[in-house]
Design an enzyme around this catalytic site. Structure first.
Site, PDB file in Angstrom:
ATOM      1  N   LYS A   1       6.990   7.997  -1.437  1.00  8.94           N
ATOM      2  CA  LYS A   1       7.058   8.221   0.022  1.00  8.94           C
ATOM      3  C   LYS A   1       6.930   6.866   0.555  1.00  8.94           C
ATOM      4  CE  LYS A   1       2.288   7.887   1.061  1.00  8.94           C
ATOM      5  NZ  LYS A   1       1.907   7.052   1.765  1.00  8.94           N
TER       6      LYS A   1
ATOM      7  N   ASP B   1      -1.957  13.814   0.386  1.00 12.41           N
ATOM      8  CA  ASP B   1      -0.422  13.531   0.149  1.00 12.41           C
ATOM      9  C   ASP B   1       0.213  14.403  -0.722  1.00 12.41           C
ATOM     10  OD1 ASP B   1      -0.271  11.334   1.918  1.00 12.41           O
ATOM     11  OD2 ASP B   1      -0.042   9.796   0.378  1.00 12.41           O
TER      12      ASP B   1
END
Ligand SMILES: C[C@@](CO)(OP(=O)(O)O)[C@H](O)COP(=O)(O)OP(=O)(O)OC[C@H]1O[C@@H](n2ccc(N)nc2=O)[C@H](O)[C@@H]1O
Ligand SMILES: Nc1ncnc2c1ncn2[C@@H]1O[C@H](COP(=O)(O)OP(=O)(O)O)[C@@H](O)[C@H]1O
Length: 294
Positions: A13, A149
């Protein structure tokens, strides 16, 4: 029932921006960020075992098997499935195990969320192979126990995130290309969050403030100022990449990135990256490649 799932991607990401808006009583920071999935990934391989052992079949230097987020994710899932089965069936449930192979491509401590993504891929793949029947929401709640996350990767779409990263709203982001540079240092996340110099009071924004193609998707990263002060290598990489556009750090670093609208622009920048740095080109993805498993 399938016994193996090979070549399961665990994508990186990028945090297109990251604002720190406050701090919780437990010390965790309240954030606002846009998470962008990109096609640069680790690859994981899963094989069901008939005993209940979880084994990592490849070594990751610096990460002992028992603390690997992949192994911890598998154990957590085993426990959750066992608890769910005992409620539903009320009878003898025999937990399965797994051999897990990891091809690590994402740099560790890079702000690319590699460990978290590996954990999310493990939860999705083993829930499928073990026929655990946990929903996306149940897996996201498990994932949050492993790291802030992890829920995002299970959410499976680009997102505007709040809270500590677990409150997610789907967001359409531009179809961009990125050049990502690893400046040669590893930054542990807690070093940045524990700094007395960190700005913790950025004014909250609303998701409706964003629209595709505006520069607003690329606000600032509040963690960057702390990182560049402690790690001049990061400052140097941002300065160099800044020659090609708006360069910034992802997450708590150390990687830095710059967005391009055309692939050939990214290729040109990648070709001239100084040889002391590792660098990659990555394409924006709209969806997690394993989203279909849930
Ligand atoms: C900064 C971000 C932005 O996406 O990414 P990375 O740079 O790590 O990839 C994340 O918030 C990181 O998430 P993750 O890497 O899962 O962090 P965790 O393991 O949960 O936390 C590591 C440490 O960072 C601090 N931490 C983390 C998240 C948060 N919102 N506030 C914090 O204060 C805590 O000290 C915690 O002990
Ligand atoms: N499977 C894994 N892959 C990477 N790191 C892992 C893994 N399991 C545990 N870790 C630990 O998590 C730390 C953070 O790794 P990573 O997620 O790659 O970085 P970041 O949080 O900066 O994006 C590593 O330094 C390592 O100690």
């Amino acid at each position: 029932m399938p016994r193996t799932l090979n070549n399961c991607p665990a994508p990186a990401k990028l945090n297109l921006f990251l604002h720190v808006t406050g701090r919780r009583a437990d010390g965790y920071h309240l954030l606002q960020t846009v998470f962008q999935l990109v096609d640069f990934n680790d690859l994981l391989h899963f094989e069901v075992r008939d005993d209940d052992l979880i084994r990592r079949s490849t070594d990751i230097p610096g990460v002992p098997e028992q603390s690997d987020l992949v192994v911890r994710a598998a154990r957590l899932l085993q426990t959750a499935i066992r608890a769910k089965s005992s409620v539903v069936a009320g009878s003898a449930y025999k937990p399965l195990g797994a051999n897990i192979g990891i091809e690590k491509n994402l740099p560790m401590g890079g702000g690319l969320g590699g460990g978290s993504s590996d954990a999310a891929t493990t939860l999705m793949a083993l829930n499928h192979l073990w026929q655990g029947g946990l929903s996306r929401e149940e897996l996201m709640a498990l994932g949050l126990q492993l790291g802030a996350d992890v829920p995002f990767f299970l959410f499976g779409r680009n997102a505007f995130a709040e809270g500590i990263g677990e409150s997610l709203q789907k967001l359409d982001t531009p179809r961009l290309w990125f050049v990502i540079i690893q400046p040669g240092v590893t930054i542990p996340t807690e070093i940045i969050f524990s700094s007395s110099e960190l700005t913790r009071s950025t004014k909250p924004v609303k998701m409706t403030d964003f629209s595709i193609g505006t520069k607003k998707l690329f606000g600032k990263n509040d963690l960057e100022a702390v990182a560049v002060k402690q790690f001049p290598e990061v400052a140097e990489a941002i300065k160099w990449l800044g020659n090609y556009g708006d360069a910034r750090m992802t997450g708590s670093g150390a990687c830095v990135f710059c967005a391009f609208t055309e692939e050939h622009q990214a290729d040109a920048a990648l070709k001239s990256v100084p040889s002391q740095w590792k660098a990659w080109k990555a394409k924006a993805m709209q969806e997690h490649p394993l989203a279909g498993l849930l």
